[in-house]
Write a protein that holds these residues in place. Structure first.
Motif, PDB file in Angstrom:
ATOM      1  N   PRO A 145       0.831  -1.206   0.000  1.00 17.24           N
ATOM      2  CA  PRO A 145       0.000   0.000   0.000  1.00 17.24           C
ATOM      3  C   PRO A 145       0.865   1.256   0.000  1.00 17.24           C
ATOM      4  O   PRO A 145       1.947   1.277   0.588  1.00 17.24           O
ATOM      5  N   ALA A 146       0.391   2.277  -0.663  1.00 21.09           N
ATOM      6  CA  ALA A 146       1.128   3.541  -0.749  1.00 21.09           C
ATOM      7  C   ALA A 146       0.618   4.514   0.304  1.00 21.09           C
ATOM      8  O   ALA A 146      -0.532   4.429   0.737  1.00 21.09           O
ATOM      9  N   VAL A 147       1.485   5.427   0.690  1.00 16.22           N
ATOM     10  CA  VAL A 147       1.092   6.501   1.595  1.00 16.22           C
ATOM     11  C   VAL A 147       0.614   7.657   0.724  1.00 16.22           C
ATOM     12  O   VAL A 147       1.372   8.174  -0.094  1.00 16.22           O
ATOM     13  N   GLU A 148      -0.636   8.029   0.869  1.00 15.50           N
ATOM     14  CA  GLU A 148      -1.191   9.090   0.041  1.00 15.50           C
ATOM     15  C   GLU A 148      -0.907  10.444   0.658  1.00 15.50           C
ATOM     16  O   GLU A 148      -1.171  10.664   1.845  1.00 15.50           O
ATOM     17  N   ALA A 149      -0.365  11.337  -0.138  1.00 14.79           N
ATOM     18  CA  ALA A 149      -0.071  12.690   0.342  1.00 14.79           C
ATOM     19  C   ALA A 149      -1.368  13.389   0.702  1.00 14.79           C
ATOM     20  O   ALA A 149      -2.307  13.426  -0.081  1.00 14.79           O
ATOM     21  N   GLY A 150      -1.434  13.927   1.907  1.00 18.57           N
ATOM     22  CA  GLY A 150      -2.592  14.684   2.347  1.00 18.57           C
ATOM     23  C   GLY A 150      -3.741  13.849   2.859  1.00 18.57           C
ATOM     24  O   GLY A 150      -4.777  14.391   3.232  1.00 18.57           O
ATOM     25  N   ALA A 151      -3.601  12.509   2.877  1.00 16.85           N
ATOM     26  CA  ALA A 151      -4.714  11.661   3.312  1.00 16.85           C
ATOM     27  C   ALA A 151      -5.022  11.858   4.787  1.00 16.85           C
ATOM     28  O   ALA A 151      -6.179  11.920   5.178  1.00 16.85           O
ATOM     29  N   ASP A 152      -3.987  11.967   5.616  1.00 11.79           N
ATOM     30  CA  ASP A 152      -4.218  12.128   7.052  1.00 11.79           C
ATOM     31  C   ASP A 152      -3.857  13.521   7.545  1.00 11.79           C
ATOM     32  O   ASP A 152      -3.857  13.778   8.739  1.00 11.79           O
ATOM     33  N   GLY A 153      -3.542  14.396   6.646  1.00  7.11           N
ATOM     34  CA  GLY A 153      -3.192  15.762   7.028  1.00  7.11           C
ATOM     35  C   GLY A 153      -1.750  15.928   7.458  1.00  7.11           C
ATOM     36  O   GLY A 153      -1.317  17.036   7.756  1.00  7.11           O
ATOM     37  N   GLY A 154      -0.984  14.837   7.470  1.00  9.75           N
ATOM     38  CA  GLY A 154       0.417  14.908   7.867  1.00  9.75           C
ATOM     39  C   GLY A 154       1.292  15.428   6.740  1.00  9.75           C
ATOM     40  O   GLY A 154       0.902  15.406   5.574  1.00  9.75           O
ATOM     41  N   PRO A 155       2.489  15.874   7.079  1.00 10.10           N
ATOM     42  CA  PRO A 155       3.380  16.397   6.039  1.00 10.10           C
ATOM     43  C   PRO A 155       3.962  15.274   5.182  1.00 10.10           C
ATOM     44  O   PRO A 155       4.165  14.163   5.648  1.00 10.10           O
ATOM     45  N   VAL A 156       4.202  15.598   3.934  1.00  9.85           N
ATOM     46  CA  VAL A 156       4.863  14.695   2.992  1.00  9.85           C
ATOM     47  C   VAL A 156       5.997  15.482   2.361  1.00  9.85           C
ATOM     48  O   VAL A 156       5.806  16.620   1.938  1.00  9.85           O
ATOM     49  N   GLU A 157       7.158  14.876   2.317  1.00 11.87           N
ATOM     50  CA  GLU A 157       8.322  15.582   1.778  1.00 11.87           C
ATOM     51  C   GLU A 157       8.799  14.900   0.502  1.00 11.87           C
ATOM     52  O   GLU A 157       8.989  13.684   0.473  1.00 11.87           O
ATOM     53  N   LEU A 158       8.950  15.681  -0.533  1.00 12.81           N
ATOM     54  CA  LEU A 158       9.482  15.189  -1.805  1.00 12.81           C
ATOM     55  C   LEU A 158      10.780  15.917  -2.104  1.00 12.81           C
ATOM     56  O   LEU A 158      10.878  17.128  -1.875  1.00 12.81           O
ATOM     57  N   THR A 159      11.741  15.194  -2.641  1.00 14.10           N
ATOM     58  CA  THR A 159      12.953  15.877  -3.089  1.00 14.10           C
ATOM     59  C   THR A 159      12.650  16.556  -4.423  1.00 14.10           C
ATOM     60  O   THR A 159      11.707  16.178  -5.125  1.00 14.10           O
ATOM     61  N   GLY A 160      13.445  17.521  -4.760  1.00 14.03           N
ATOM     62  CA  GLY A 160      13.274  18.197  -6.043  1.00 14.03           C
ATOM     63  C   GLY A 160      13.471  17.247  -7.209  1.00 14.03           C
ATOM     64  O   GLY A 160      12.823  17.378  -8.251  1.00 14.03           O
ATOM     65  N   THR A 161      14.341  16.246  -7.045  1.00 13.83           N
ATOM     66  CA  THR A 161      14.591  15.268  -8.104  1.00 13.83           C
ATOM     67  C   THR A 161      13.334  14.438  -8.372  1.00 13.83           C
ATOM     68  O   THR A 161      12.972  14.196  -9.519  1.00 13.83           O
ATOM     69  N   VAL A 162      12.655  14.031  -7.305  1.00 14.62           N
ATOM     70  CA  VAL A 162      11.428  13.243  -7.467  1.00 14.62           C
ATOM     71  C   VAL A 162      10.336  14.103  -8.093  1.00 14.62           C
ATOM     72  O   VAL A 162       9.636  13.663  -9.014  1.00 14.62           O
ATOM     73  N   LEU A 163      10.193  15.326  -7.631  1.00 22.40           N
ATOM     74  CA  LEU A 163       9.171  16.219  -8.182  1.00 22.40           C
ATOM     75  C   LEU A 163       9.416  16.469  -9.664  1.00 22.40           C
ATOM     76  O   LEU A 163       8.496  16.410 -10.483  1.00 22.40           O
ATOM     77  N   ARG A 164      10.677  16.709 -10.024  1.00 26.42           N
ATOM     78  CA  ARG A 164      11.010  16.934 -11.438  1.00 26.42           C
ATOM     79  C   ARG A 164      10.696  15.695 -12.267  1.00 26.42           C
ATOM     80  O   ARG A 164      10.179  15.787 -13.379  1.00 26.42           O
ATOM     81  N   ALA A 165      10.978  14.492 -11.731  1.00 22.77           N
ATOM     82  CA  ALA A 165      10.715  13.249 -12.464  1.00 22.77           C
ATOM     83  C   ALA A 165       9.220  13.063 -12.701  1.00 22.77           C
ATOM     84  O   ALA A 165       8.796  12.674 -13.795  1.00 22.77           O
ATOM     85  N   VAL A 166       8.404  13.350 -11.686  1.00 22.26           N
ATOM     86  CA  VAL A 166       6.950  13.222 -11.834  1.00 22.26           C
ATOM     87  C   VAL A 166       6.439  14.228 -12.871  1.00 22.26           C
ATOM     88  O   VAL A 166       5.621  13.891 -13.736  1.00 22.26           O
ATOM     89  N   GLU A 167       6.915  15.461 -12.800  1.00 26.50           N
ATOM     90  CA  GLU A 167       6.497  16.481 -13.774  1.00 26.50           C
ATOM     91  C   GLU A 167       6.900  16.088 -15.190  1.00 26.50           C
ATOM     92  O   GLU A 167       6.123  16.258 -16.132  1.00 26.50           O
TER      93      GLU A 167
END
Length: 198
Positions: free
Chosen positions: A42-64
């Motif tokens: 199972p994946a951890v969904e960003a914003g599902a529980d209101g907790g913080p999620v941290e992405l590196t710039g490399t991961v964000l760039r790859a997704v974009e």
């Protein structure tokens, strides 16, 4: 004068070669890269529980980068299912490669089911290059086919046999009877083909 007439067609031809999609596809088809099982855990969904999620710039760039490649240019009139926000992104990072699974989220657009072949998998290097792309419906050459088993043997006498001989001794079933011609109002006697009586 003749040289000037030749330059424009040559420039257009060269521009077409530079944008040849088959060359581009060859650059992102490294079949030595195997995709992970995106749904094994199972994946951890960003914003599902209101907790913080941290992405590196490399991961964000790859997704974009993967989203832009998969969805293409965006405009104000881009249909809802083709927009980035109408998709879900699952990310796994292993050995310097960022693996991204993109799937349509039909609920975002008020739909019940996603479109056919509406997802893709990407392998993006830490340098921001797409190493491999595999859209749903495309054959994955690194996947080994599963054995379908022995099957049911067909007797040699049945191979290639049709139930009605095509030699004319038995009329074809779609030529028999007073049925109407494929959607027209004419009756068989007014122009449809019928089998000749035996």
């Amino acid at each position: 004068m003749a040289t000037k007439r030749f330059i424009l067609p040559a420039a257009l031809l060269l521009a077409g070669c530079l944008r040849n999609p088959s060359t581009r596809d060859a650059l992102v088809g490294d079949t030595s890269i195997d995709f992970p099982a995106f749904f094994e855990h199972p994946a951890v969904e960003a914003g599902a529980d209101g907790g913080p999620v941290e992405l590196t710039g490399t991961v964000l760039r790859a997704v974009e980068l993967a989203a832009a490649d998969f969805l293409g240019p965006q405009r104000a009139d881009t249909p809802c299912p083709d927009r980035p926000e109408a998709h879900r992104y699952r990310v796994i990072q292993r050995q310097g490669i960022i693996f991204i699974r993109i799937d349509e989220d039909p609920r975002f657009c008020g739909l019940a089911v996603p479109g056919l072949h509406s997802g893709a998998q990407y392998a993006v290097g830490s340098d921001g290059r797409i190493l491999r792309r595999l859209r749903d419906g495309e054959p994955g050459s690194s996947l080994t086919p599963t054995d379908a088993g022995p099957g049911i043997p067909v007797p040699t006498s049945e191979v290639g046999r049709s139930f009605d001989p095509p030699d004319g001794s038995v009329p074809l079933p779609f030529l028999i009877g007073p049925g109407r011609d494929a959607g027209t109002a004419t009756s068989p006697s007014e122009g449809s083909f019928m089998a000749a009586p035996p």
